[in-house]
Scaffold this active site. Structure first.
Site, PDB file in Angstrom:
ATOM      1  N   HIS A 195       7.367  26.260  31.564  1.00  0.00           N
ATOM      2  CA  HIS A 195       7.842  27.338  30.556  1.00  0.00           C
ATOM      3  C   HIS A 195       8.353  26.979  29.240  1.00  0.00           C
ATOM      4  O   HIS A 195       8.936  26.095  29.125  1.00  0.00           O
ATOM      5  CB  HIS A 195       8.880  28.375  31.482  1.00  0.00           C
TER       6      HIS A 195
ATOM      7  N   HIS B  73      11.573  27.787  26.429  1.00  0.00           N
ATOM      8  CA  HIS B  73      12.765  28.635  26.271  1.00  0.00           C
ATOM      9  C   HIS B  73      12.787  29.106  25.109  1.00  0.00           C
ATOM     10  O   HIS B  73      12.360  28.356  24.123  1.00  0.00           O
ATOM     11  CB  HIS B  73      13.918  27.839  26.496  1.00  0.00           C
TER      12      HIS B  73
END
Ligand code: AMP
Length: 151
Positions: free
Chosen positions: A115, A117
């Site tokens: 992922h 951020h």
């Protein structure tokens, strides 16, 4: 071709855990405060925000980290991350935006599904500690609504 060249076969390569928390969010077994979803990616607010508006962008492809993500999925993920960053800029008007991505526990990664951020940054406002303090999703929903409206 490129995927084969760069395929990660290091000794410390992680096996993908299909029950990691983001895989469960993708399967809708767990809730999230959603910002955006399409057939390739999902974006939602971080439940332990380091700053207000701390967002996450994840691919739907099952990959632990950037080393084992396919090039096609990596391309779509960075384009989606740029789109979320632009929406955050427009909705929350931060003077700066930090994009962060951690690979492996030694780098501080706590959820083994890759992922990005996206962190709105203001001078003089320090980031809180990483993945420490959970907030009530009700507090996050109005922030998500502002970002969604700017997409
Ligand atoms: P990392 O340490 O880079 O793997 O980041 C994982 C992030 O996921 C941390 O910032 C956590 O606060 C966040 N997180 C963990 N569980 C959830 C959840 N259920 N919903 C939203 N964010 C989460």
């Amino acid at each position: 071709m490129l995927d084969d060249l760069y395929k990660y076969n290091g000794d410390d390569a992680m096996a993908y855990d299909p029950n990691n928390i983001f895989a469960r969010i993708l399967r809708k077994e767990l809730p999230c405060v959603k910002i955006y979803e399409d057939e390739d990616v999902l974006s939602f607010l971080d439940i332990m925000p380091q700053v207000e508006g701390h967002s996450l962008v994840i691919p739907k492809e099952a990959a632990c980290d950037i080393l084992d993500l396919s090039s096609a999925s990596a391309s779509r993920l960075i384009v989606a991350t740029q789109r979320i960053a632009r929406a955050i800029k427009s909705a929350l008007k931060p003077p700066g935006i930090m994009v962060m991505q951690l690979n492996g526990a030694a780098a501080g990664q706590t959820v083994p599904h890759i992922h990005f951020h996206v962190l709105p940054r203001h001078e003089g406002i320090d980031m809180k500690l990483h993945a420490r303090q959970m907030v009530d999703p009700k507090v996050l929903e109005p922030i998500a609504a502002r970002i969604r409206a700017a997409l």
